[in-house]
Design a protein around this motif. Structure first.
Motif, mmCIF file in Angstrom:
data_model
loop_
_atom_site.group_PDB
_atom_site.id
_atom_site.type_symbol
_atom_site.label_atom_id
_atom_site.label_comp_id
_atom_site.label_asym_id
_atom_site.label_seq_id
_atom_site.Cartn_x
_atom_site.Cartn_y
_atom_site.Cartn_z
ATOM 1 N N THR A 34 7.564 -38.437 3.586
ATOM 2 C CA THR A 34 5.980 -37.601 2.525
ATOM 3 C C THR A 34 6.068 -36.753 1.866
ATOM 4 O OG1 THR A 34 5.905 -36.072 4.924
ATOM 5 C CG2 THR A 34 4.779 -38.093 5.523
ATOM 6 N N ARG A 35 5.689 -35.741 1.359
ATOM 7 C CA ARG A 35 6.145 -34.884 0.834
ATOM 8 C C ARG A 35 6.221 -33.227 1.314
ATOM 9 N NH1 ARG A 35 1.794 -37.374 -1.741
ATOM 10 N NH2 ARG A 35 1.622 -37.392 -3.720
ATOM 11 N N GLU A 36 6.059 -33.544 2.491
ATOM 12 C CA GLU A 36 6.451 -31.751 3.215
ATOM 13 C C GLU A 36 7.859 -32.824 3.629
ATOM 14 O OE1 GLU A 36 5.097 -31.925 7.533
ATOM 15 O OE2 GLU A 36 5.839 -30.311 7.543
ATOM 16 N N ARG A 37 8.320 -34.455 4.248
ATOM 17 C CA ARG A 37 9.543 -34.466 5.197
ATOM 18 C C ARG A 37 10.299 -34.406 3.265
ATOM 19 N NH1 ARG A 37 9.621 -35.719 10.011
ATOM 20 N NH2 ARG A 37 11.562 -36.959 10.164
ATOM 21 N N VAL A 38 10.009 -34.781 1.982
ATOM 22 C CA VAL A 38 10.956 -34.612 1.084
ATOM 23 C C VAL A 38 11.454 -33.448 0.835
ATOM 24 C CG1 VAL A 38 11.044 -34.711 -1.359
ATOM 25 C CG2 VAL A 38 10.043 -36.544 -0.138
ATOM 26 N N LYS A 39 10.375 -32.252 0.967
ATOM 27 C CA LYS A 39 10.450 -30.984 0.690
ATOM 28 C C LYS A 39 11.565 -29.914 2.002
ATOM 29 C CE LYS A 39 8.521 -26.859 -1.564
ATOM 30 N NZ LYS A 39 10.739 -26.564 -1.592
ATOM 31 N N ILE A 40 11.571 -30.913 2.952
ATOM 32 C CA ILE A 40 12.487 -29.852 4.024
ATOM 33 C C ILE A 40 13.862 -30.603 3.514
ATOM 34 C CG2 ILE A 40 13.029 -30.102 7.213
ATOM 35 C CD1 ILE A 40 9.421 -30.245 7.260
ATOM 36 N N LEU A 41 13.827 -32.008 3.710
ATOM 37 C CA LEU A 41 15.350 -32.351 3.000
ATOM 38 C C LEU A 41 16.070 -31.554 1.752
ATOM 39 C CD1 LEU A 41 17.253 -34.198 3.992
ATOM 40 C CD2 LEU A 41 16.418 -35.559 2.507
ATOM 41 N N GLN A 42 15.069 -31.605 1.031
ATOM 42 C CA GLN A 42 15.696 -31.179 -0.446
ATOM 43 C C GLN A 42 15.901 -29.340 -0.357
ATOM 44 O OE1 GLN A 42 11.891 -30.882 -3.123
ATOM 45 N NE2 GLN A 42 12.659 -32.440 -4.116
ATOM 46 N N GLU A 43 15.241 -28.666 0.767
ATOM 47 C CA GLU A 43 16.410 -27.468 1.383
ATOM 48 C C GLU A 43 17.783 -26.813 2.298
ATOM 49 O OE1 GLU A 43 15.668 -24.192 -0.482
ATOM 50 O OE2 GLU A 43 13.222 -24.944 -0.742
ATOM 51 N N ALA A 44 17.439 -28.583 3.309
ATOM 52 C CA ALA A 44 18.442 -28.367 3.817
ATOM 53 C C ALA A 44 19.577 -28.539 3.601
ATOM 54 C CB ALA A 44 18.223 -29.766 5.200
ATOM 55 N N ASP A 45 19.829 -30.280 2.450
ATOM 56 C CA ASP A 45 20.667 -30.735 1.474
ATOM 57 C C ASP A 45 21.042 -29.312 0.739
ATOM 58 O OD1 ASP A 45 21.951 -32.956 0.718
ATOM 59 O OD2 ASP A 45 20.867 -33.233 -1.026
ATOM 60 N N ASP A 46 20.391 -28.821 0.010
ATOM 61 C CA ASP A 46 20.652 -28.169 -1.591
ATOM 62 C C ASP A 46 21.678 -26.687 -0.308
ATOM 63 O OD1 ASP A 46 20.666 -27.170 -3.682
ATOM 64 O OD2 ASP A 46 19.712 -24.959 -3.147
ATOM 65 N N ILE A 47 21.763 -26.437 0.802
ATOM 66 C CA ILE A 47 21.869 -25.328 1.203
ATOM 67 C C ILE A 47 23.384 -26.021 2.352
ATOM 68 C CG2 ILE A 47 22.559 -24.304 3.733
ATOM 69 C CD1 ILE A 47 19.512 -24.000 3.615
ATOM 70 N N VAL A 48 23.657 -27.285 2.255
ATOM 71 C CA VAL A 48 24.742 -28.084 2.700
ATOM 72 C C VAL A 48 26.097 -28.208 1.344
ATOM 73 C CG1 VAL A 48 25.499 -30.215 3.517
ATOM 74 C CG2 VAL A 48 23.648 -30.115 4.617
ATOM 75 N N ILE A 49 25.586 -28.796 0.583
ATOM 76 C CA ILE A 49 26.010 -28.416 -1.195
ATOM 77 C C ILE A 49 26.556 -27.674 -1.710
ATOM 78 C CG2 ILE A 49 25.892 -29.809 -3.094
ATOM 79 C CD1 ILE A 49 25.866 -32.112 -1.205
ATOM 80 N N GLN A 50 25.540 -26.468 -0.862
ATOM 81 C CA GLN A 50 26.245 -25.201 -1.521
ATOM 82 C C GLN A 50 27.421 -25.030 -1.110
ATOM 83 O OE1 GLN A 50 22.939 -21.680 -1.364
ATOM 84 N NE2 GLN A 50 21.867 -22.795 -2.729
ATOM 85 N N GLU A 51 27.401 -24.922 0.571
ATOM 86 C CA GLU A 51 28.405 -24.507 1.469
ATOM 87 C C GLU A 51 29.767 -25.164 1.377
ATOM 88 O OE1 GLU A 51 28.812 -22.258 3.012
ATOM 89 O OE2 GLU A 51 26.638 -21.146 2.090
ATOM 90 N N LEU A 52 29.426 -26.291 0.918
ATOM 91 C CA LEU A 52 30.373 -27.165 0.634
ATOM 92 C C LEU A 52 31.258 -26.891 -0.676
ATOM 93 C CD1 LEU A 52 29.493 -31.279 1.225
ATOM 94 C CD2 LEU A 52 31.287 -29.462 2.663
ATOM 95 N N LEU A 53 30.950 -25.764 -1.934
ATOM 96 C CA LEU A 53 31.034 -25.966 -2.920
ATOM 97 C C LEU A 53 31.720 -25.170 -2.845
ATOM 98 C CD1 LEU A 53 27.932 -27.119 -5.462
ATOM 99 C CD2 LEU A 53 30.641 -27.803 -5.773
ATOM 100 N N ASN A 54 31.139 -23.812 -2.047
ATOM 101 C CA ASN A 54 31.493 -22.439 -1.911
ATOM 102 C C ASN A 54 33.226 -22.798 -1.096
ATOM 103 O OD1 ASN A 54 29.451 -21.020 -3.021
ATOM 104 N ND2 ASN A 54 28.548 -20.855 -0.714
ATOM 105 N N SER A 55 32.957 -23.931 -0.774
ATOM 106 C CA SER A 55 34.319 -23.760 0.414
ATOM 107 C C SER A 55 35.003 -24.631 0.031
ATOM 108 C CB SER A 55 33.868 -24.319 2.268
ATOM 109 O OG SER A 55 33.620 -25.505 1.845
ATOM 110 N N GLY A 56 35.366 -24.818 -1.167
ATOM 111 C CA GLY A 56 35.666 -25.520 -2.240
ATOM 112 C C GLY A 56 36.751 -27.404 -1.457
ATOM 113 N N HIS A 57 35.045 -27.726 -0.699
ATOM 114 C CA HIS A 57 35.331 -29.256 -0.335
ATOM 115 C C HIS A 57 34.900 -30.248 -0.738
ATOM 116 C CE1 HIS A 57 37.372 -28.217 3.431
ATOM 117 N NE2 HIS A 57 37.234 -26.822 4.091
#
Ligand code: XMP
Length: 323
Positions: free
Chosen positions: A215-238
């Motif tokens: 659903t649109r709502e679930r896409v939005k939730i996942l986009q936000e969570a995934d974005d944070i996860v990827i940012q933290e992987l980039l920030n930590s050099g992994h």
């Protein structure tokens, strides 16, 4: 890197000869393969290459905007984006079966691409004679001979998935290369490192990472969570040490506490794998402090998620994607 520079020059000379004054069309996703193919084609024939980015409503956070900017401004590619989100998301309503999601997205993608191609040709008053595809050597092999798990258990539609009835001649500049060679070629072409080192992203996108109905709502939730996860992987050099990393939204709710209140919200899982060929993979040993940072950020910043898990399955027997 002279080998890759030569490879690029040879391709450019070849294409100029075959295409002549003709026009080429192609779909791009912003992934390394289609980016490298599109940049090569642009170096060869400039704006007579017409790239199309289809936004299927299941892309990562701000992906279409970012790809459009990177491809147009940084790489000079003649790219247009079609926002077909509503069309895809309406068709996905009520669908929970993974293969059905893939069929809908694959089929609709071809329709949208074809319609856009017709518009481009109408604007120019000319036909496009050629189709650019970022097919790699392993895709070629897999489509000829591979009968292993992913071919039979899941239908991957990134090979040969584009319109047969458009009467286009295929151009596949990467069909002799492996992924690492495509990255080398990308570097030789001066494409930015962030694009060259991006993890692969499946055609059906977040639709197969939202378990159950999309659903649109679930896409939005996942986009936000995934974005944070990827940012933290980039920030930590992994990020660079990982073959693929993403977040999955589970069709499960869990109880939590927030302030003085009880919450009853979604559970998400982080998946990071180490792999060379994506046929087998081990779960990545992500340090606890990075996991901790991800979990506190996702749970505090994303409304709708109150629990984050880490997937410790390897392939086989699990697959990389959850669907
Ligand atoms: P699995 O889940 O089969 O994934 O272990 C192996 C690799 O393939 C990608 N994948 C897909 N790519 N369309 C795609 O373009 C698909 O339907 C699809 N399913 C899986 C997956 O992300 C991983 O890189």
């Amino acid at each position: 890197d002279w080998v890759m520079t030569d490879y690029a020059q040879e391709f450019i000379d070849d294409v100029r000869k075959t295409v002549g004054e003709g026009h080429v069309i192609g779909a791009v996703s912003g992934g390394v393969d289609s980016t490298v193919a599109a940049v090569l084609m642009t170096r060869a024939i400039g704006d007579r290459f017409h790239a199309i980015l289809v936004d299927n409503g299941c892309l990562r956070k701000d992906e279409a905007t970012k790809v459009l900017k990177r491809m147009r401004e940084d790489c000079g590619v003649n790219l247009r984006c079609v926002d077909a989100s509503d069309r895809f998301l309406d068709l996905l309503k009520g669908v929970t079966e993974p293969e059905k999601k893939r069929k809908i997205i694959g089929g609709t993608f071809i329709e949208v691409f074809q319609e856009e191609a017709i518009k481009i040709e109408a604007d120019m008053g000319k036909k496009c004679g050629y189709l650019l595809q970022g097919t790699l050597y392993p895709d070629v092999i897999e489509s000829i001979s591979y009968k292993g798990p992913s071919a039979t258990i899941k239908t991957h539609h990134n090979v040969g998935g584009l319109p047969a009835n458009m009467n286009l001649k295929l151009i596949e500049p990467l069909r002799e290369l492996f992924k690492d060679e495509v990255r080398e070629l990308g570097m030789a072409l001066g494409i930015d490192e962030a694009s060259v080192w991006r993890h692969p992203f499946p055609g059906p996108g977040l639709a197969i990472r939202i378990l159950g109905e999309v659903t649109r709502e679930r896409v939005k939730i996942l986009q936000e969570a995934d974005d944070i996860v990827i940012q933290e992987l980039l920030n930590s050099g992994h990020y660079r040490k990982i073959g693929q990393a993403f977040t999955v939204l589970l069709p499960v709710k869990s109880v939590g506490v927030m302030g003085d209140g009880r919450t009853y919200e979604n559970v998400a899982s982080v998946r990071c794998v180490e792999t060379t060929d994506y046929m087998t993979a081990d779960f990545y040993h992500l340090p606890y402090d990075v996991m901790g940072k991800m979990s506190s950020r996702v749970i505090n910043e994303v409304r709708g998620i109150n629990r984050l898990c880490y997937d410790i399955s390897s392939k086989p027997p699990a697959t990389i994607e959850w669907e």
